[in-house]
Design a protein around this motif. Structure first.
Motif, PDB file in Angstrom:
ATOM      1  N   LYS A  15      -5.818 -12.899  -9.780  1.00 42.36           N
ATOM      2  CA  LYS A  15      -4.496 -13.516  -9.595  1.00 42.36           C
ATOM      3  C   LYS A  15      -3.391 -12.557 -10.014  1.00 42.36           C
ATOM      4  N   PHE A  16      -3.648 -11.783 -11.063  1.00 42.55           N
ATOM      5  CA  PHE A  16      -2.671 -10.802 -11.524  1.00 42.55           C
ATOM      6  C   PHE A  16      -2.786  -9.495 -10.742  1.00 42.55           C
ATOM      7  N   LEU A  17      -3.992  -8.922 -10.706  1.00 40.23           N
ATOM      8  CA  LEU A  17      -4.183  -7.588 -10.125  1.00 40.23           C
ATOM      9  C   LEU A  17      -3.878  -7.531  -8.630  1.00 40.23           C
ATOM     10  N   LEU A  18      -4.195  -8.592  -7.911  1.00 41.77           N
ATOM     11  CA  LEU A  18      -3.991  -8.576  -6.464  1.00 41.77           C
ATOM     12  C   LEU A  18      -2.579  -8.995  -6.065  1.00 41.77           C
ATOM     13  N   GLY A  19      -1.786  -9.370  -7.041  1.00 40.61           N
ATOM     14  CA  GLY A  19      -0.419  -9.779  -6.755  1.00 40.61           C
ATOM     15  C   GLY A  19       0.607  -8.697  -6.990  1.00 40.61           C
ATOM     16  N   HIS A  20       0.168  -7.520  -7.402  1.00 37.69           N
ATOM     17  CA  HIS A  20       1.091  -6.446  -7.749  1.00 37.69           C
ATOM     18  C   HIS A  20       0.663  -5.129  -7.093  1.00 37.69           C
ATOM     19  N   GLY A  21       1.584  -4.198  -7.063  1.00 40.21           N
ATOM     20  CA  GLY A  21       1.280  -2.835  -6.629  1.00 40.21           C
ATOM     21  C   GLY A  21       0.698  -2.751  -5.229  1.00 40.21           C
ATOM     22  N   HIS A  22      -0.135  -1.757  -5.050  1.00 40.04           N
ATOM     23  CA  HIS A  22      -0.725  -1.473  -3.733  1.00 40.04           C
ATOM     24  C   HIS A  22      -1.576  -2.640  -3.239  1.00 40.04           C
ATOM     25  N   ALA A  23      -2.411  -3.203  -4.118  1.00 38.67           N
ATOM     26  CA  ALA A  23      -3.264  -4.338  -3.731  1.00 38.67           C
ATOM     27  C   ALA A  23      -2.418  -5.529  -3.292  1.00 38.67           C
ATOM     28  N   GLY A  24      -1.313  -5.747  -3.975  1.00 43.40           N
ATOM     29  CA  GLY A  24      -0.410  -6.831  -3.598  1.00 43.40           C
ATOM     30  C   GLY A  24       0.238  -6.583  -2.254  1.00 43.40           C
ATOM     31  N   TRP A  25       0.662  -5.342  -2.029  1.00 39.71           N
ATOM     32  CA  TRP A  25       1.278  -4.998  -0.748  1.00 39.71           C
ATOM     33  C   TRP A  25       0.279  -5.179   0.401  1.00 39.71           C
ATOM     34  N   LEU A  26      -0.984  -4.804   0.160  1.00 39.18           N
ATOM     35  CA  LEU A  26      -2.009  -4.962   1.197  1.00 39.18           C
ATOM     36  C   LEU A  26      -2.334  -6.432   1.453  1.00 39.18           C
ATOM     37  N   GLY A  27      -2.059  -7.294   0.472  1.00 41.89           N
ATOM     38  CA  GLY A  27      -2.376  -8.709   0.625  1.00 41.89           C
ATOM     39  C   GLY A  27      -3.834  -9.035   0.331  1.00 41.89           C
ATOM     40  N   LEU A  28      -4.497  -8.207  -0.495  1.00 42.92           N
ATOM     41  CA  LEU A  28      -5.894  -8.472  -0.827  1.00 42.92           C
ATOM     42  C   LEU A  28      -6.035  -9.849  -1.454  1.00 42.92           C
ATOM     43  N   ARG A  29      -7.127 -10.530  -1.108  1.00 40.07           N
ATOM     44  CA  ARG A  29      -7.378 -11.882  -1.612  1.00 40.07           C
ATOM     45  C   ARG A  29      -8.753 -11.948  -2.271  1.00 40.07           C
ATOM     46  N   PHE A  30      -8.837 -12.691  -3.365  1.00 42.37           N
ATOM     47  CA  PHE A  30     -10.114 -12.939  -4.036  1.00 42.37           C
ATOM     48  C   PHE A  30     -10.907 -13.942  -3.207  1.00 42.37           C
ATOM     49  N   VAL A  31     -12.219 -13.672  -3.001  1.00 42.35           N
ATOM     50  CA  VAL A  31     -13.090 -14.576  -2.242  1.00 42.35           C
ATOM     51  C   VAL A  31     -14.105 -15.239  -3.167  1.00 42.35           C
ATOM     52  N   VAL A  63     -10.633   1.436   2.478  1.00 42.36           N
ATOM     53  CA  VAL A  63     -11.012   2.195   1.277  1.00 42.36           C
ATOM     54  C   VAL A  63     -10.371   1.552   0.046  1.00 42.36           C
ATOM     55  N   SER A  64      -9.101   1.183   0.142  1.00 43.36           N
ATOM     56  CA  SER A  64      -8.413   0.522  -0.977  1.00 43.36           C
ATOM     57  C   SER A  64      -9.078  -0.803  -1.333  1.00 43.36           C
ATOM     58  N   LEU A  65      -9.445  -1.576  -0.318  1.00 43.02           N
ATOM     59  CA  LEU A  65     -10.168  -2.836  -0.529  1.00 43.02           C
ATOM     60  C   LEU A  65     -11.440  -2.602  -1.330  1.00 43.02           C
ATOM     61  N   MET A  66     -12.228  -1.612  -0.928  1.00 40.94           N
ATOM     62  CA  MET A  66     -13.508  -1.367  -1.583  1.00 40.94           C
ATOM     63  C   MET A  66     -13.340  -0.776  -2.974  1.00 40.94           C
ATOM     64  N   ASP A  67     -12.304   0.017  -3.185  1.00 43.32           N
ATOM     65  CA  ASP A  67     -12.034   0.562  -4.514  1.00 43.32           C
ATOM     66  C   ASP A  67     -11.663  -0.571  -5.481  1.00 43.32           C
ATOM     67  N   MET A  68     -10.808  -1.492  -5.049  1.00 43.90           N
ATOM     68  CA  MET A  68     -10.411  -2.608  -5.904  1.00 43.90           C
ATOM     69  C   MET A  68     -11.594  -3.541  -6.162  1.00 43.90           C
ATOM     70  N   ALA A  69     -12.390  -3.833  -5.136  1.00 47.76           N
ATOM     71  CA  ALA A  69     -13.571  -4.679  -5.323  1.00 47.76           C
ATOM     72  C   ALA A  69     -14.545  -4.018  -6.298  1.00 47.76           C
ATOM     73  N   SER A  70     -14.657  -2.697  -6.225  1.00 46.02           N
ATOM     74  CA  SER A  70     -15.537  -1.961  -7.135  1.00 46.02           C
ATOM     75  C   SER A  70     -15.079  -2.092  -8.578  1.00 46.02           C
ATOM     76  N   GLY A  71     -13.797  -1.893  -8.820  1.00 47.49           N
ATOM     77  CA  GLY A  71     -13.275  -2.038 -10.177  1.00 47.49           C
ATOM     78  C   GLY A  71     -13.507  -3.430 -10.727  1.00 47.49           C
ATOM     79  N   LEU A  72     -13.218  -4.442  -9.924  1.00 47.52           N
ATOM     80  CA  LEU A  72     -13.412  -5.821 -10.380  1.00 47.52           C
ATOM     81  C   LEU A  72     -14.876  -6.124 -10.666  1.00 47.52           C
ATOM     82  N   CYS A  73     -15.792  -5.595  -9.849  1.00 45.49           N
ATOM     83  CA  CYS A  73     -17.209  -5.888 -10.100  1.00 45.49           C
ATOM     84  C   CYS A  73     -17.709  -5.164 -11.352  1.00 45.49           C
ATOM     85  N   ILE A  74     -17.151  -4.008 -11.665  1.00 46.89           N
ATOM     86  CA  ILE A  74     -17.533  -3.291 -12.890  1.00 46.89           C
ATOM     87  C   ILE A  74     -17.096  -4.103 -14.104  1.00 46.89           C
TER      88      ILE A  74
END
Length: 151
Positions: A15-31, A63-74
């Motif tokens: 809710k925080f990480l995907l609402g800001h910066g590059h991830a926020g601009w891309l509109g990434l959503r938690f599934v 690539v940005s999607l997978m990098d963010m998903a990777s960080g969250l899964c770690i």
């Protein structure tokens, strides 16, 4: 006295990480998330096209999607947030995403050491068995106070 440090919650963090910066601009959503995996979605948008005459998401946002998903899964696998840096993220594209399709990124942290975490995953547009891309990555744990400016 016992410590009451909260366990890392990927849905809450998203809710925080995907609402800001590059991830926020891309509109990434938690599934969804599990013990060591996370799924995020990159919605299709016309301004994220790779080629103007094809309605397919460009590779950079994937690539940005997978990098963010990777960080969250770690962080999910470690059960806590710690600063990390991407050392290596290999993205093997299998095919373009379908026209006007969102892409889902599933990343799994399969090994954590004192100083590194290893992930693998898949980006797909509806069928994980027919991936847009497969990923493998290594992330480094950053120790110490990352807010300090060297003198």
């Amino acid at each position: 006295m016992t410590s009451t440090v909260a366990r890392f919650d990927p849905a809450r963090a998203a809710k925080f990480l995907l609402g800001h910066g590059h991830a926020g601009w891309l509109g990434l959503r938690f599934v969804a998330a599990g013990d060591n995996w996370v799924e995020l979605e990159l919605p299709w948008r016309e301004d994220l096209l790779g080629e103007p005459d094809r309605h397919v998401l460009a590779s950079g946002p994937i690539v940005s999607l997978m990098d963010m998903a990777s960080g969250l899964c770690i962080w999910t696998a470690r059960k806590e947030f710690a600063a990390i840096a991407t050392l290596d993220l290999r993205v093997d594209y299998q095919r373009p995403a379908r026209a006007r399709a969102a892409v889902v990124g599933h990343a799994e942290c399969y090994k954590v050491t004192r100083s590194a975490a290893f992930v693998r995953g898949v980006a797909h547009d509806g069928d994980p068995g027919d991936p847009v891309a497969n990923i493998a990555g290594v992330f480094m744990t950053i120790t110490g106070d990352t807010r300090r400016v060297p003198q």
